[in-house]
Structures are given as C-alpha cells and as structure tokens.
Scaffold this motif. Structure first.
Motif, mmCIF file in Angstrom:
data_model
loop_
_atom_site.group_PDB
_atom_site.id
_atom_site.type_symbol
_atom_site.label_atom_id
_atom_site.label_comp_id
_atom_site.label_asym_id
_atom_site.label_seq_id
_atom_site.Cartn_x
_atom_site.Cartn_y
_atom_site.Cartn_z
ATOM 1 N N MET A 68 0.823 -1.207 0.000
ATOM 2 C CA MET A 68 0.000 0.000 0.000
ATOM 3 C C MET A 68 0.858 1.258 0.000
ATOM 4 N N LEU A 69 1.967 1.233 0.711
ATOM 5 C CA LEU A 69 2.871 2.380 0.741
ATOM 6 C C LEU A 69 3.423 2.660 -0.655
ATOM 7 N N LEU A 70 3.917 1.617 -1.302
ATOM 8 C CA LEU A 70 4.499 1.795 -2.631
ATOM 9 C C LEU A 70 3.440 2.168 -3.655
ATOM 10 N N ALA A 71 2.234 1.638 -3.488
ATOM 11 C CA ALA A 71 1.149 2.009 -4.399
ATOM 12 C C ALA A 71 0.835 3.496 -4.289
ATOM 13 N N ALA A 72 0.816 4.020 -3.070
ATOM 14 C CA ALA A 72 0.539 5.444 -2.877
ATOM 15 C C ALA A 72 1.603 6.305 -3.539
ATOM 16 N N LEU A 73 2.867 5.945 -3.361
ATOM 17 C CA LEU A 73 3.947 6.703 -3.987
ATOM 18 C C LEU A 73 3.876 6.614 -5.507
ATOM 19 N N ALA A 74 3.536 5.431 -6.004
ATOM 20 C CA ALA A 74 3.482 5.228 -7.451
ATOM 21 C C ALA A 74 2.320 5.977 -8.085
ATOM 22 N N VAL A 75 1.149 5.874 -7.476
ATOM 23 C CA VAL A 75 -0.064 6.434 -8.067
ATOM 24 C C VAL A 75 -0.154 7.945 -7.871
ATOM 25 N N LEU A 76 0.266 8.421 -6.707
ATOM 26 C CA LEU A 76 0.122 9.839 -6.385
ATOM 27 C C LEU A 76 1.415 10.624 -6.544
ATOM 28 N N GLY A 77 2.514 9.955 -6.795
ATOM 29 C CA GLY A 77 3.793 10.631 -6.939
ATOM 30 C C GLY A 77 4.153 10.901 -8.387
ATOM 31 N N LYS A 78 5.367 11.370 -8.582
ATOM 32 C CA LYS A 78 5.826 11.736 -9.921
ATOM 33 C C LYS A 78 6.963 10.854 -10.426
ATOM 34 N N GLU A 79 7.407 9.906 -9.611
ATOM 35 C CA GLU A 79 8.547 9.082 -9.996
ATOM 36 C C GLU A 79 8.132 7.998 -10.990
ATOM 37 N N ARG A 80 9.109 7.473 -11.715
ATOM 38 C CA ARG A 80 8.869 6.429 -12.713
ATOM 39 C C ARG A 80 8.813 5.074 -11.995
ATOM 40 N N TYR A 81 7.642 4.765 -11.477
ATOM 41 C CA TYR A 81 7.525 3.591 -10.622
ATOM 42 C C TYR A 81 7.731 2.288 -11.376
ATOM 43 N N ALA A 82 7.463 2.268 -12.679
ATOM 44 C CA ALA A 82 7.639 1.038 -13.443
ATOM 45 C C ALA A 82 9.099 0.592 -13.439
ATOM 46 N N GLU A 83 10.009 1.528 -13.265
ATOM 47 C CA GLU A 83 11.435 1.211 -13.170
ATOM 48 C C GLU A 83 11.864 1.016 -11.719
ATOM 49 N N ARG A 84 11.290 1.805 -10.840
ATOM 50 C CA ARG A 84 11.734 1.778 -9.445
ATOM 51 C C ARG A 84 11.335 0.495 -8.708
ATOM 52 N N LEU A 85 10.120 0.044 -8.909
ATOM 53 C CA LEU A 85 9.651 -1.102 -8.130
ATOM 54 C C LEU A 85 10.486 -2.356 -8.370
ATOM 55 N N PRO A 86 10.850 -2.716 -9.592
ATOM 56 C CA PRO A 86 11.739 -3.872 -9.762
ATOM 57 C C PRO A 86 13.116 -3.666 -9.134
ATOM 58 N N GLN A 87 13.632 -2.443 -9.201
ATOM 59 C CA GLN A 87 14.920 -2.169 -8.563
ATOM 60 C C GLN A 87 14.829 -2.371 -7.058
ATOM 61 N N LEU A 88 13.766 -1.859 -6.470
ATOM 62 C CA LEU A 88 13.586 -1.992 -5.029
ATOM 63 C C LEU A 88 13.409 -3.455 -4.645
ATOM 64 N N ALA A 89 12.699 -4.211 -5.466
ATOM 65 C CA ALA A 89 12.497 -5.630 -5.192
ATOM 66 C C ALA A 89 13.826 -6.383 -5.201
ATOM 67 N N ALA A 90 14.700 -6.051 -6.137
ATOM 68 C CA ALA A 90 16.004 -6.710 -6.190
ATOM 69 C C ALA A 90 16.839 -6.385 -4.954
ATOM 70 N N LEU A 91 16.802 -5.130 -4.526
ATOM 71 C CA LEU A 91 17.507 -4.750 -3.303
ATOM 72 C C LEU A 91 16.943 -5.488 -2.095
ATOM 73 N N ALA A 92 15.640 -5.641 -2.057
ATOM 74 C CA ALA A 92 14.998 -6.316 -0.935
ATOM 75 C C ALA A 92 15.381 -7.789 -0.879
ATOM 76 N N GLU A 93 15.455 -8.435 -2.017
ATOM 77 C CA GLU A 93 15.857 -9.843 -2.039
ATOM 78 C C GLU A 93 17.251 -10.019 -1.475
ATOM 79 N N GLN A 94 18.160 -9.126 -1.855
ATOM 80 C CA GLN A 94 19.518 -9.203 -1.334
ATOM 81 C C GLN A 94 19.555 -8.919 0.161
ATOM 82 N N ALA A 95 18.778 -7.916 0.597
ATOM 83 C CA ALA A 95 18.743 -7.579 2.014
ATOM 84 C C ALA A 95 18.185 -8.726 2.842
ATOM 85 N N LEU A 96 17.149 -9.373 2.358
ATOM 86 C CA LEU A 96 16.575 -10.504 3.085
ATOM 87 C C LEU A 96 17.613 -11.612 3.255
ATOM 88 N N ARG A 97 18.406 -11.846 2.231
ATOM 89 C CA ARG A 97 19.451 -12.872 2.338
ATOM 90 C C ARG A 97 20.546 -12.436 3.308
#
Length: 380
Positions: free
Chosen positions: A185-214
């Motif tokens: 929900m947090l990321l959806a709010a930033l994506a829908v109501l913000g100005k950033e290119r979320y189609a590029e950001r969300l996969p990048q963030l997901a990759a960082l999260a996978e590494q962080a979880l490991r």
C-alpha cells in the motif's frame, strides 16, 4: 533444506509463525506484481485523478488506522512536496473524533483510504463521514481485500467518484501483523500519487529487498537472541512514521511483552531517553538528508558514549544493516529498511515462545478491530 528467514519452514510452522515468515519474505515478489498491476490500471488511475493534484485548492487526506495510518504518514510529505495540492495524513481515529479540524464542505477533497481488510469500522465510517460532509468528495481506496466492505462500495465501477485500487491478492496478510500489505500500500501510494517512474523503481527496489533478506537473515536472528525488555526505534522525516510502525510490530508480535517506543533523533533527548536501561535496544533508521544525518551521528555518539542502552544498531545505506540503495527519497526506501524491523519482531516473538501468526490467542487484541461504536458527528 531451504531456509526461510534463517529457519526451516517447518520450524516456523511448528510455532504457528509460517504465515508471517512467508509474508515478510515474499514482499519482493509482491512489489513486482504490484508494478505490473499498476501499469495495467494506469489509464483508469489517470482518468480518475485528472489534473486535480495540480490544483492548489485540492485537499488530499491520507487515512487509515494503526499501521494503515503510518502508510499515509510516511508518504504524505513527499507527495505534498511534489504537487500544488495540499496533502495531509490524518488517521481515521482522528478524523472521526475531530472532523471539523480536517474537512470542509466546500473544499475539494480526495480521501485516500489505506486498508488491509477493508472491514475496519473506522475506515468505513471515515468514508461515510466525508461522503456526507464534503460536496463532491472523491475516494481512492487502496486495499488488499477484494471482498472487503471498502472495496465493495463501488464494486461495479459505476461511481466516477470512487476508484478501488486492489493490491496483489497475496499481500492480504493471513498473519496478525501487517507486513506485505503495509509495504504494498505504501508503494502504491507513492506510485499512483507521486511523480517518480515507478515502473522502473519497483523492480529495482524488489532486487535490493531480495539481497537484504538474504544478507540480514542471520544477523537479525542473532540480534533477537539478545535479552531485551525495551526497544526504541528512531527515525527522522518520513522515517519517524517508519519508526512508529516498527515499534508497533514489536508490540504486536511479542504480545506486548517487549515494550517499544518511537521518536526522532532530536526529539529523543527530550524525555523519552529516560526509558533506556541495560535491557534496552536502540535501532536508528539512517535517513538520506545530510543535515538530518549530522544530528543522527551526534545522538549515536552520545548513546554509545554514555552506555545507558544495552545496544545501539543502525539501519540504512551505511548502517549495521545496510543495502546499496540509490539516492531516492526516504519514503521510497522505507519498505526496504522495514524488512529488518519486521524480521526482528518475528524472531523476538519466536524467542519468547509465542505464536507469531496470532500472538493474542485470548482475543484481547484482534486482527480486525472490534468493539468500536461509531457516532455521527452531526448529532453532537
């Protein structure tokens, strides 16, 4: 045997914690699914919002209760900075008790409701309040439950004043604590109501999260074995609300046995520091603003020098729990740093011998709030 957050899945199942563990771990996949869903919904989103966010007279209220309220608090200032519209986070629990402070009949208002289940009495009452009170109000419901009462308000999509934005189905957490529902929900709010290119950001963030979880799985589990009675989360700017959400996760998943509080780096000295003792752990979320980091550095040096707390750790780009995050706004990185706090709360629950998927077997606290009587504001 494949490990899940530093334990075998069966070990989590044995203590009734598998749902919560899986829901923490699958967040990168949820963020990728969210990206695809939002891209598909973009025409409907654009049509619903129109040019309203460019209107200085437009009021946007981000609302929810508990964790859902913290979603709005994390993103509000970032969105307010991005647009001429006035963006403000107001919990439903404040909106219902003091509506005259937040809503006006003649002011164009977009109510953005965050809700995991969509069945919270306060969430539904807040929508009804604004619908009754504000002329031509509009409603964006960001929710994880297609069958919830909130999402059913315009199930056929015929009311042009309502847009239901559903999160990936698996983000509707089965466990007691909100985890993947919160970050989606947090990321959806930033994506829908913000100005950033979320189609590029969300996969990048997901990759960082996978590494962080490991990388963080074993260190977080080890930290949780250290005896602790109190946990203090600190964060500045948007990360203050992240600290509050993290403190809530400890309270929820330990059934209140570990007390938790949250504050800012500067505010902590003004009284809350008195909560520290040898059984206290301080966890500081490192922000990206250079000015804020100087204040954080000073407080860290002070805490480590006076030795009152049992331990102090940091989470952030260069923290004890670090990730090579890009130079994005803190609100965008909050879901990444939250992965540490979610895991820590889960492991604390396990160490205390609780059942993380339902720490309150006696029903004193419920997954969906109960016992709330709603009063109409115009009757007082």
């Amino acid at each position: 045997m494949t490990h899940l957050l530093n334990r075998e899945p069966q070990a989590w199942r044995d203590i009734s914690g598998l749902d919560t563990a899986e829901e923490i771990a699958h967040q990168p996949a949820m963020w990728r699914a969210l990206r695809d869903h939002l891209c598909g919904e973009q025409p409907a989103i654009a049509a619903f919002l129109g040019d309203r966010l460019n209107n200085p007279a437009q009021r946007v209220i981000l609302t929810g209760a508990g964790s859902s309220a913290y979603v709005g608090a994390i993103v509000a200032d970032e969105l307010d900075r991005a647009w001429p519209a006035q963006v403000r986070a107001v919990p439903t629990t404040s909106l219902l008790t003091h509506p005259d402070l937040y809503i006006r009949h003649e002011v164009p208002t977009l109510l953005v409701s965050f809700a995991r289940s969509g069945n919270s009495p306060e969430s539904l009452a807040a929508v009804e309040l604004v619908r009754r009170t504000v002329r031509n109000a509009r409603f964006l419901n960001i929710t994880c439950n297609a069958d919830g009462a909130l999402a059913r308000q315009d199930a056929d999509g015929t009311d042009g004043r309502v847009l239901n934005l559903l999160m990936p189905a698996a983000s509707c957490d089965r466990g007691f604590a909100m985890t993947s529902s919160f970050t989606c929900m947090l990321l959806a709010a930033l994506a829908v109501l913000g100005k950033e290119r979320y189609a590029e950001r969300l996969p990048q963030l997901a990759a960082l999260a996978e590494q962080a979880l490991r990388d963080w799985a074993a260190p977080v589990a080890a930290l949780a074995t250290r005896p602790v009675q109190r946990v203090v989360y600190l964060g500045s700017g948007p990360l203050e609300a992240l600290a509050r959400e993290s403190a809530l996760k400890i309270l929820e998943l330990t059934g209140g046995r570990v007390l938790a509080l949250a504050d800012t780096a500067l505010g902590f000295r003004h009284g809350p520091k008195s909560a520290l003792n040898g059984d206290a752990l301080v966890i500081l979320f490192r922000g990206s603003a250079a000015l804020a980091r100087r204040y954080e550095d000073d407080l860290l040096a002070e805490l480590r020098r006076d030795g009152v707390a049992g331990a102090c750790v940091t989470v952030g780009r260069d923290g004890d729990f670090a990730a090579p995050a890009p130079a994005w706004a803190d609100a965008w990185l909050a879901p990444l740093w939250l992965l540490m706090a979610q895991q820590y709360a889960l492991h604390q629950s396990a160490v205390l011998g609780l059942t993380p998927d339902n720490p309150f077997a006696d029903g004193t606290v419920n997954r969906i709030v109960q016992g709330v009587t709603i009063y109409r504001h115009d009757q007082f």
